[in-house]
Scaffold this motif. Sequence first.
Motif, PDB file in Angstrom:
ATOM      1  N   GLN A   6     117.041  41.323 -40.066  1.00 40.52           N
ATOM      2  CA  GLN A   6     117.858  41.180 -41.264  1.00 40.52           C
ATOM      3  C   GLN A   6     117.629  42.349 -42.219  1.00 40.52           C
ATOM      4  OE1 GLN A   6     118.264  37.339 -43.217  1.00 40.52           O
ATOM      5  NE2 GLN A   6     117.395  36.316 -41.418  1.00 40.52           N
ATOM      6  N   THR A   7     116.377  42.795 -42.320  1.00 44.28           N
ATOM      7  CA  THR A   7     116.076  43.959 -43.156  1.00 44.28           C
ATOM      8  C   THR A   7     116.821  45.190 -42.668  1.00 44.28           C
ATOM      9  OG1 THR A   7     113.897  43.125 -43.758  1.00 44.28           O
ATOM     10  CG2 THR A   7     114.236  45.507 -43.922  1.00 44.28           C
ATOM     11  N   ARG A  64     120.539  44.940 -43.464  1.00 44.35           N
ATOM     12  CA  ARG A  64     120.833  45.249 -44.863  1.00 44.35           C
ATOM     13  C   ARG A  64     120.843  46.760 -45.086  1.00 44.35           C
ATOM     14  NH1 ARG A  64     117.908  40.327 -45.722  1.00 44.35           N
ATOM     15  NH2 ARG A  64     115.913  41.427 -45.713  1.00 44.35           N
ATOM     16  N   THR A  65     119.919  47.450 -44.410  1.00 45.10           N
ATOM     17  CA  THR A  65     119.852  48.904 -44.547  1.00 45.10           C
ATOM     18  C   THR A  65     121.087  49.575 -43.957  1.00 45.10           C
ATOM     19  OG1 THR A  65     117.433  48.820 -44.469  1.00 45.10           O
ATOM     20  CG2 THR A  65     118.457  50.950 -44.039  1.00 45.10           C
ATOM     21  N   THR A 100     123.307  49.495 -46.999  1.00 46.04           N
ATOM     22  CA  THR A 100     122.888  50.094 -48.263  1.00 46.04           C
ATOM     23  C   THR A 100     122.258  51.474 -48.132  1.00 46.04           C
ATOM     24  OG1 THR A 100     120.724  48.994 -48.147  1.00 46.04           O
ATOM     25  CG2 THR A 100     122.513  47.801 -49.250  1.00 46.04           C
ATOM     26  N   ALA A 147     123.288  38.900 -43.197  1.00 45.41           N
ATOM     27  CA  ALA A 147     122.489  39.781 -44.058  1.00 45.41           C
ATOM     28  C   ALA A 147     123.303  40.999 -44.482  1.00 45.41           C
ATOM     29  CB  ALA A 147     121.219  40.213 -43.328  1.00 45.41           C
ATOM     30  N   ALA A 148     124.108  41.541 -43.551  1.00 42.33           N
ATOM     31  CA  ALA A 148     124.943  42.696 -43.881  1.00 42.33           C
ATOM     32  C   ALA A 148     126.026  42.318 -44.888  1.00 42.33           C
ATOM     33  CB  ALA A 148     125.574  43.262 -42.605  1.00 42.33           C
ATOM     34  N   ASP A 204     125.911  39.888 -47.065  1.00 45.60           N
ATOM     35  CA  ASP A 204     125.257  39.647 -48.344  1.00 45.60           C
ATOM     36  C   ASP A 204     124.919  40.969 -49.046  1.00 45.60           C
ATOM     37  OD1 ASP A 204     125.413  36.931 -47.948  1.00 45.60           O
ATOM     38  OD2 ASP A 204     123.313  36.692 -47.327  1.00 45.60           O
ATOM     39  N   ALA A 205     124.472  41.968 -48.254  1.00 50.63           N
ATOM     40  CA  ALA A 205     124.146  43.273 -48.831  1.00 50.63           C
ATOM     41  C   ALA A 205     125.398  43.952 -49.360  1.00 50.63           C
ATOM     42  CB  ALA A 205     123.462  44.152 -47.779  1.00 50.63           C
TER      43      ALA A 205
END
Length: 310
Positions: A184-185, A188-189, A192, A274-275, A277-278
Amino acid sequence: MNLSFSAYTSSFAQARKRLPVAANGKLNRSGGAALANPPRRALLKGTVSLLALSGCASTLLSACGGEYTGGDGAQDAPTPVIGSVANFRDLGGAAPGYSTSDGAHVRRALIYRSDALTPSAADAATLERMAISNVYDLRTPAEIDAAPDMTPSTGAYLALNVLGTLEPPSFAGMQAGELDAAMQTHWRTLVTGRMQCSIYGALLEHIADAPGPLLITGGTGVDVVGWACALLLLIANVPLEIIVKDFMLTDAWRSTGVDSVNLAPPVQPSYLQAAFDALQGSYGDLNRYLTVGLGLASGTVDRLRGRLVV
């Protein structure tokens, strides 16, 4: 899902140089969704976990080799079966193509995706007949060195290192919960990170004007191709539930499994969530992400959608 694309106003994108194409056909590296309306935000929050329980519809699972026989054009033809290449499938899904929210279909036989392009002799001949014009390799240099793409003679090869590292991250020894959090991290990257925005922007800008058919290839760790395909389907105005189910097809068309090495872990709906949400948290909506984040002009987005739908 109706996406309105406002005028291009990103000073960041205007100032940032797009990745140059070198003479050898490789793109040089550079450093670096409640989609358009409020009701979309609520949909993003609730849909992914629901779809995790619903499974993939059979019409989606026919995306490789398709079962639809409604016509004899490219839009209706079965996707060529490239059995020696993992996760090879048509972005548009099975014939007649994924439906969009405004009554169109995603164009088939235009953009394909796969893992490393290392086909057997028979499959290489099939790829030659497909006349692929461009192969976009989104892997790290170490992944490319370990299994170089065997690009058809008809196609230009462009290497775009989405992760921006020499080698992919290691997930060795991670248990399911730890692996899910790490992935998930990374997802997100993908949304972002400055490098990731630059690379995905360059990819979409190139696709907007490149002659088809096209192929996007990636590795088996962080599914960098998955986010590229999700973005293209979002631009095409495909409903979110279809995008998530398409994403989950990776587990059906690739040998996956959580083990001590985790070289090819199964994809999870939580990664795509996760993407999304980011994207919402950093940009608010898809239009701002495409223009401010990825640096795309509104005209480029319009050309992309024009190519993606029929």
